[in-house]
Enzyme design. Structure first.
Site, PDB file in Angstrom:
ATOM      1  N   THR B 196       0.804  -1.238   0.000  1.00  0.00           N
ATOM      2  CA  THR B 196       0.000   0.000   0.000  1.00  0.00           C
ATOM      3  C   THR B 196       0.811   1.248   0.000  1.00  0.00           C
ATOM      4  O   THR B 196       0.756   2.087   0.885  1.00  0.00           O
ATOM      5  CB  THR B 196      -0.992   0.123   1.148  1.00  0.00           C
ATOM      6  OG1 THR B 196      -1.781  -1.029   1.149  1.00  0.00           O
ATOM      7  CG2 THR B 196      -1.919   1.316   0.977  1.00  0.00           C
ATOM      8  N   THR B 409     -15.538   2.881   6.572  1.00  0.00           N
ATOM      9  CA  THR B 409     -16.887   3.447   6.773  1.00  0.00           C
ATOM     10  C   THR B 409     -16.845   4.833   7.373  1.00  0.00           C
ATOM     11  O   THR B 409     -15.807   5.448   7.459  1.00  0.00           O
ATOM     12  CB  THR B 409     -17.700   2.497   7.664  1.00  0.00           C
ATOM     13  OG1 THR B 409     -16.914   2.121   8.782  1.00  0.00           O
ATOM     14  CG2 THR B 409     -18.096   1.274   6.899  1.00  0.00           C
TER      15      THR B 409
END
Lengths: 409, 409
Positions: B196, B409
């Site tokens: 990442t 979220t």
């Protein structure tokens, strides 16, 4: 077949290391810790077949080396003495001597052959044992058969654990009731291959040390070695099993018609303790079970399951009840295991996330509700072979950081 | 020799991807995120030699596959288009198409050959790109040469990063000033082998794609692949280097007398970005550098250094300013690298902890003061060989958990 075996095995309510015949135990406060009990013992009435598995960490602590040497002599043990608070690891020649003294003090106090005594330590690395306290502690041990004796032992072996861990199972083998009991500690530094964890199993089966070793090794690979809390392995940990033969069965061998029942009995006990350890991982709020199906073979399935359950990103997502399945994919993909990027199925609990590697629509609310339960199951089917395996771990919470930022001081 | 090379290399104040000749850049808010810029581009005035290293994760995301294909055709690139917010990973056939569209939209907008365009994405796994927003974003890109253009690009590629990461270095090679500039993103899911993380290097040296690849691979193993934030590798990440030759040097080859100067120049830029990424690890409060000496070989030294810097227990202890060196020993011992349990020296900053594996007396206050600094150095000498290596990481704080418990979220 598996199911039939499992049906023959009965879980004992409040089972513990005293459930099998012929064992006594004790735990005392020797003063290595401020208040909590910190020294314990298990004794078998007669010499018992012994088997152990040890940490794979290259810096094995002194007590492991001493225990190995005890077992190597005759394959028998009659006592295990354990302290918490100090690991007696990285303590050089003096540490080795201290472990030998701990063994001989126990042997003298209980009038046992030296090589019938095993020694285990857990706690901070790089500190010497306070041998005066250890010596006084051993003198004050008074093993008994009551439930409170078992509780004393179970408490004495804990470090950052929140709860005691014990279990008991029995089965009829050879027309005799064979019982196995267990106690364990371990909460952080838990990963593959015996990491900061102590497991003690008592059993009244008749079995040779060699066969007991073979069974224990086989079972450990599917249970204790499949839990992870933080990916670190420790210098100290071991699982030790004593089987004293008082059940009166014909000695168990791989040729015995009920050998697999015995292995399953042992596995039940080990899996039970392993899951208790994972559930009590430092700062854990949830027990996570990952099951991998359709891998190339069982070994790869176990490896992938453990990678998933050990991923910090998966663990934090579970702590936050966030169904971020991309992190599970990330964890699978970073292994070298055989996968097909286009055939992965995945479910979190009852909720399908991926089918043939394509994302499924799912209700975020439903997923969040499921992930707020204390037991989380992740199922992955790779569809590349028939390998299956499980691993257990826990979520990664603020409290993990809190506990480990100041463990030593 | 190393020292001499390093002396020839000059760090450019506020250096960035525009420091070398012939590059322009831009970053815009395409709407993939609420407010932050999320789409960027780097353009070279002329086709540039290209080299890339990719994640080793088995689930490679669509943009990587498309970029690979672009580079494979001629070894040249003229543009790199990057989005954050959505990784376009685990998105199957549709995701692959989306990456191809991103490439062709960029090629049309800037009138470049399709295979001169590279594509990169970073963000959440398993979501489709909003192609209308991507398309509008690409249309609105207006690359320039000002410092604010560089800042726009550097911002557009960030996800959970707190700070932008850029650098610039130059050196005289062949009598010409050769300059290299870099930008990077990466903060969580950072571990071995391109995890990442996106790294972009621009350079004005003349060098063939093959030689640039060789240099980049060599350097990456000592820099980007030696940082770890959480042990997870991602599906998306890559380091991409463009060298457009505008410096006018004779093409660099391993036979060129100043080849090693060029490699060192590249290494300086990569190490600088790698350390910035480690320092900006999710929730990090400290940059940790581990140097291992006396290993069997360099590879083992790097491996051990990375194990130490990646251990959750070491990381939490550093967060808590606790000189719990036993955890460093634990991390070393759990590798399979050649060690001698009796010859380990260790120091945390200037404070000696272990000599010949025997604990040294040290002042807890002094250790705590040192560990409260923002840069922590751990030095280990194994005394088994001549291998040396470094790795970089960060501490593990409450904020790591906070960020990752709710990233999606």
């Amino acid at each position: 077949m598996q199911l039939l075996l499992k049906e023959k095995i009965v879980e004992i309510e409040n089972g513990n290391i005293l459930s099998p015949q012929g064992f006594t135990t004790a735990g005392v406060h020797a003063g290595l810790r401020h208040a909590k009990k910190d020294l314990g013992i298990i004794i078998s009435e007669i010499p018992a077949s012994a088997a152990a598995v040890y940490t794979t960490n290259q810096f094995q602590a002194a007590p492991l080396i001493v225990t190995k040497e005890s077992i190597e002599r005759e394959g028998l043990l009659q006592a295990v003495v354990v302290n918490s608070a100090c690991a007696n690891a990285c303590t050089g020649v003096r540490g080795h001597k201290d472990a030998l003294i701990m063994r001989s003090l126990t042997s003298e106090k209980f009038n046992l052959k030296e090589n019938y005594v095993a020694v285990a330590s857990t706690g901070v690395i790089g500190k010497y044992l306070d041998m005066e306290k250890v010596s006084n502690g051993i003198q004050s041990l008074s093993p008994g058969k009551s439930n409170s004796d078992a509780v004393d032992f179970q408490t004495a072996i804990l470090t950052t654990d929140i709860v005691m861990k014990s279990c008991g199972y029995s089965s009829i083998i050879d027309g005799k009731t064979i019982t196995i009991g267990g106690a364990a500690k371990g909460s952080g530094m838990i990963h593959p291959n015996m990491a900061t964890m102590l497991g003690f199993l008592t059993c009244d089966a008749a079995i040779s040390p060699e066969n007991l070793s073979a069974a224990l090794k086989r079972v450990t690979n599917h249970t204790f070695n499949q839990i992870t809390v933080d990916g670190d392995t420790s210098t100290n940990d071991m699982v030790l099993c004593l089987a004293n033969g008082l059940a009166g069965n014909h000695p168990l061998t791989p040729e015995h018609p009920e050998w697999e029942t015995f292995v399953e009995l042992l596995k039940k006990a080990c899996e039970n303790l392993a899951k208790q350890i994972a559930r009590d991982g430092e700062g854990a709020t949830k027990l996570v079970e990952v099951e991998v199906l359709g891998a190339k073979d069982d070994e790869e399935a176990r490896f992938i399951a453990k990678q998933i359950v050990g991923s910090s990103l998966v663990k934090t997502a579970i702590f936050g009840a966030d169904a971020n399945w991309g992190r599970i994919i990330g964890a699978i993909g970073q292994t070298k295991a055989a996968i097909n990027p286009y055939t992965v199925d995945m479910a979190i609990g009852p909720i399908k996330m991926l089918e043939n590697s394509v994302p499924c629509a799912f209700s975020e609310d439903e997923a969040r509700n499921y992930l707020n339960q204390p037991f989380i199951k992740i199922l992955v089917d790779l569809h590349v072979g028939k390998g299956a395996g499980k691993a257990w771990g826990c979520d990664l919470s603020y409290d993990y950081v809190k506990i480990n930022a100041s463990y030593r001081t």
